[in-house]
Design a protein around this motif. Structure first.
Motif, PDB file in Angstrom:
ATOM      1  N   CYS A  11       0.998  -0.905  -0.050  1.00  0.00           N
ATOM      2  CA  CYS A  11      -0.270   0.062   0.002  1.00  0.00           C
ATOM      3  C   CYS A  11       0.565   1.229  -0.064  1.00  0.00           C
ATOM      4  N   PRO A  12       0.605   2.199  -0.954  1.00  0.00           N
ATOM      5  CA  PRO A  12       1.546   3.148  -1.131  1.00  0.00           C
ATOM      6  C   PRO A  12       1.748   4.292   0.084  1.00  0.00           C
ATOM      7  N   LEU A  13       2.684   4.722   0.597  1.00  0.00           N
ATOM      8  CA  LEU A  13       3.080   5.115   2.174  1.00  0.00           C
ATOM      9  C   LEU A  13       2.233   6.424   2.266  1.00  0.00           C
ATOM     10  N   ARG A  14       2.208   6.858   3.289  1.00  0.00           N
ATOM     11  CA  ARG A  14       0.906   7.652   3.157  1.00  0.00           C
ATOM     12  C   ARG A  14       1.220   8.191   4.574  1.00  0.00           C
ATOM     13  N   VAL A  15       1.314   9.814   4.811  1.00  0.00           N
ATOM     14  CA  VAL A  15       0.924  10.145   5.786  1.00  0.00           C
ATOM     15  C   VAL A  15      -0.845  11.375   5.970  1.00  0.00           C
TER      16      VAL A  15
END
Lengths: 374, 441
Positions: A18-22
């Motif tokens: 899952c693409p890294l996301r903040v």
């Protein structure tokens, strides 16, 4: 037929599942230990600055698009939807670093400080390069798909040989990862541990080809791992995640850690260029789904959650964006074509006798036409 | 007043078609507001407004093809930012800009009236006078972050680079120069229409005819450019005639009862005839099928979209009444009237102009009995209704005067054979002869 994928080393490939996301879609600040370590200095005003950057980039893009339809520019490859990917990565660089981008890197060009009047001339087909690459440390737009990755690696190798701590970032799209040039660049970067950042903006389409056609459905971030290059798969519509990923990659490069690959998962909401009709190859519903993931809306919500009064921020963004749009429009509308003899100007860095002779012949020929028609 | 010329919306296109207008004459529009949908050879694109102002005139109707460079829209632009004078602040500060050193960021130019500076500072962004030419003069860089007032001193410089082209001699390619020499035409006297002031062969033709002061003899023939709908029709008919093997069949029909029905009620004769055609088409479904030669497929449609051929001032259009089989004669009467009216107004949508799968052409209105119509491209049958004539006819064993009409069916012989076409036509004729038969069908 099934393809067995070797389990990637977590240190080598972050975000594959899952693409890294903040920043969540509703603006909630998510926590990611890898990225958070590089976002300690980002407070409200730093985030608001990124917001202003993105609004200006979008306005430049939409104004240029309109100018093309109005006949003032001849072609425009829009970046609508990719603002965060470009702004986050561009803001992770120092001014002494170099950018080698494709023809869609308008966000980089603006933030690096490209002269917008000269920039307009490129898309009016009046200039080959536009800005002075050495003034803003950004190479001219590359039209050949992926060729700039070799230029970036070459620059990074040279920087390493010279003992400088400059970093090269090369930006390209998902389609470019299928090109020989990008693969060769990955080999050279890996073999020489060049201080280079590969930024792949996976906007889901190589013109009309969906990315899955060329990737077999596997994440593009997996590809560089085969070259021994660490890779991160990042939510390209999350400007903070992009900034952090960029900082990680730049820091690795600057400290002798070698190349890093970032796959920014994003979406090109507009056509490939102003002469393309995306309705022929994709559904409107797909576009709508990505509108919901808009990179600018997300930051607005995040700022609101932080308690920032957005009205003055929006007003400031509008004033700056309008000013930029107006300057760009004026430059595009009033740009004048170059004289034909300018074709001789930038062939070599040093004047050559043969070229000077050709220029003189050309000028004499032009003069002879005037004579003859008297 | 500003006239916006249609730009090349793709790379190297020569014309584009107006699919739909989103504004009408008299509308106030903002900069970049979508004005129209325009179809080029490559895509349907939105045209954003190049000006803020009022639409004074739309030069083309929907469905019309416009040449690149031809006038498309006239705008009334209130805030005239053309180089025309009246900009008092411009002329007033002109001299001072040359004489005075660049002003400091805080102070305006010495000779500039204070209110000019105030205007710059206070004006909200959309109201600001465009920085326009100034950004290019002397290659002064435009930079997003610079404060407006800093640039103020540069605004007042006149735009000098425009002078360059006017001083240049006319140029032309060698063959054109040779032609000019042969005809004794001075290139400098010709008004160039090519790029960058290049004189073209066509310019010489114009110059050649225009400069002759003596009376011109009447030419044996004249040529005009085929454009717009005429061009479309030409292409469509050529394609249809050359790619589809046409065949046709005729039938003379006693339509006395149908005509009486039309005269006694509110349904038009054409609508009643359409009903007869629709009932027959249901019995012979392939008459609405489409033959795809590229894939060797026959496409059958769930509904009958009845195309009505309408002759307009601009040429012939086929307007579709979608799902016509579900309409009664009164609904068809209204639909036909609506399509005909809007075809003449040019307000039919692209969908209405392209969705038909069978066409009816009422050639009888021109007083003729029939002819062999060419198929509307993509369709397999077209029905021509001839003029209704009062003529001697056998009726119930006697020769009496009856209302008789010739019905012609042209068909795509790849889809239909004579048997189907004749069966289709016979079914149409049967209902036209005895409208009561419709009750049974």
């Amino acid at each position: 037929m099934s393809i067995t994928v070797p389990a990637p080393d977590p240190a080598l490939a972050a975000g594959l599942d899952c693409p890294l996301r903040v920043l969540d879609l509703d603006g909630t600040r998510l926590h990611d230990p890898l990225l958070d370590a590089h976002l300690g200095d980002i407070d409200e005003s730093a985030l608001a600055d990124l917001y202003l950057d993105m609004v200006r980039v979008r306005r430049l893009d939409t104004e240029a698009f309109a100018l093309t339809r109005q006949g003032h520019l001849v072609l425009w490859p829009p970046l609508l939807g990719q603002e965060a990917a470009q702004v986050g990565a561009a803001r992770s660089l120092e001014q002494r670093d170099w950018v080698f981008g494709s023809y869609r890197e308008h966000g980089f060009a603006l933030l690096r400080g490209a002269d917008m009047a000269e920039f307009a001339r490129i898309w009016k087909a009046y200039a080959h390069g536009g800005w002075d690459p050495h003034e803003i440390n950004m190479a001219p737009s590359q039209i050949i798909i992926g060729a700039q990755s070799l230029h970036g690696v070459g620059y990074a190798m040279a920087a390493k040989m010279d003992g400088s701590d400059e970093v090269a970032l090369t930006a390209f799209g998902d389609g470019a990862t299928s090109e020989g040039d990008v693969n060769e660049a990955l080999v050279w970067a890996s073999a020489f541990q060049a201080p280079v950042v590969f930024l792949c903006q996976n906007n889901q389409y190589a013109i009309s080809e969906p990315v899955a056609v060329q990737s077999g459905g596997l994440p593009l971030a997996l590809r560089p791992t085969g070259f021994g290059i660490p890779s991160m798969r990042v939510d390209g519509n999350d400007v903070l995640a992009m900034l952090a990923a960029g900082r990680i990659a730049v820091e690795r490069a600057r400290s002798g850690g070698g190349p890093t690959f970032i796959e920014a998962v994003t979406y090109r909401r507009g056509p490939h260029t102003t002469t393309d009709d995306p309705k022929r190859y994709r559904d409107e519903a797909e576009v709508e789904a990505w509108v919901a993931k808009d990179p600018i809306d997300r930051v607005e919500r995040a700022l609101e959650r932080m308690g920032v009064d957005m009205d003055p921020v929006r007003a400031e963004a509008k004033v700056r964006a309008d000013r930029l749009a107006k300057e760009f429009r004026a430059a595009a509308e009033h740009a004048e074509p170059p004289a034909a003899e300018e074709i001789f100007d930038n062939v070599y860095a040093q004047p050559s006798r043969r070229l000077e002779r050709q220029r003189a012949e050309h000028l004499a020929f032009v003069a002879s036409l005037a004579e003859e028609s008297k | 007043m500003k006239t916006f010329l249609l730009p090349d919306l793709g790379e190297g296109l020569t014309d584009s078609e107006i699919v739909a207008w989103r504004v009408k004459e008299g509308d106030a529009v903002e900069l970049n507001q979508p004005l129209a949908d325009i179809e080029t050879a490559k895509a349907v694109v939105e045209l954003p407004s190049p000006y803020e102002g009022t639409i004074a005139k739309l030069h083309a109707a929907e469905g019309e093809t416009v040449d690149v460079g031809a006038p498309l829209i006239d705008f009334d632009v209130a805030d005239d930012d053309a180089p025309a004078p009246s900009g008092s602040d411009e002329s007033a500060t002109d001299a001072s800009a040359h004489d005075d050193p660049a002003p400091s960021p805080e102070g305006g130019p010495v000779a500039t009236p204070a209110d000019t500076v105030a205007e710059v500072r206070d004006a909200p962004a959309p109201e600001e006078k465009p920085e326009k030419v100034s950004v290019l003069v002397g290659h002064i860089t435009v930079h997003g972050g610079k404060p407006t007032r800093k640039r103020r001193a540069w605004d007042v410089e006149p735009f000098t680079r425009q002078e360059r082209p006017s001083g240049r001699p006319n140029r032309a390619m060698p063959p054109v120069r040779k032609l000019a020499k042969e005809r004794g035409i001075d290139l400098q006297s010709v008004r160039p229409s090519g790029r960058d002031g290049l004189v073209t062969r066509a310019d010489l033709e114009t110059a050649g005819t225009a400069s002759g002061p003596q009376a011109q003899p009447q030419p044996a023939s004249t040529r005009e450019k085929v454009t717009g709908l005429r061009k479309h029709t030409a292409a469509a008919m050529t394609q249809s005639a050359l790619t589809v093997p046409h065949a046709a069949t005729f039938h003379q029909v006693d339509v006395t009862e149908t005509l009486a029905l039309a005269r006694s009620g509110d349904a038009s004769f054409l609508a009643l005839a359409s009903r007869a055609i629709l009932l027959a088409a249901k019995r012979w479904p392939d008459v609405t099928a489409a033959f795809h030669a590229d894939t060797m497929e026959l496409e059958r449609f769930a509904h009958i979209n009845l195309g009505i051929a309408v002759s307009t001032d601009r040429g012939l259009v086929v307007a579709s009444i979608d799902e016509a089989e579900s309409m009664d004669a009164l609904e068809l009467t209204a639909a036909i009237k609506d399509r005909a009216t809007r075809a003449r107004e040019g307000s039919l949508t692209m969908a209405e102009l392209t969705s038909s799968n069978i066409t009816i052409s009422n050639v009888g209105v021109f007083g003729v009995d029939g002819g062999i119509p060419i198929l509307n491209p993509g369709e397999s049958a077209i029905i021509a209704l001839g003029a209704v004539r009062r003529m001697p006819w056998e009726h119930e064993g006697e020769i009496v005067l009856r209302d008789v009409c010739t019905v012609t069916v042209s068909f795509d012989h790849r889809v239909l054979d004579g048997r189907e076409a004749a069966g289709f036509l016979a079914d149409i004729a049967a209902v036209l002869e005895r409208p009561a038969l419709a009750l049974a069908r």
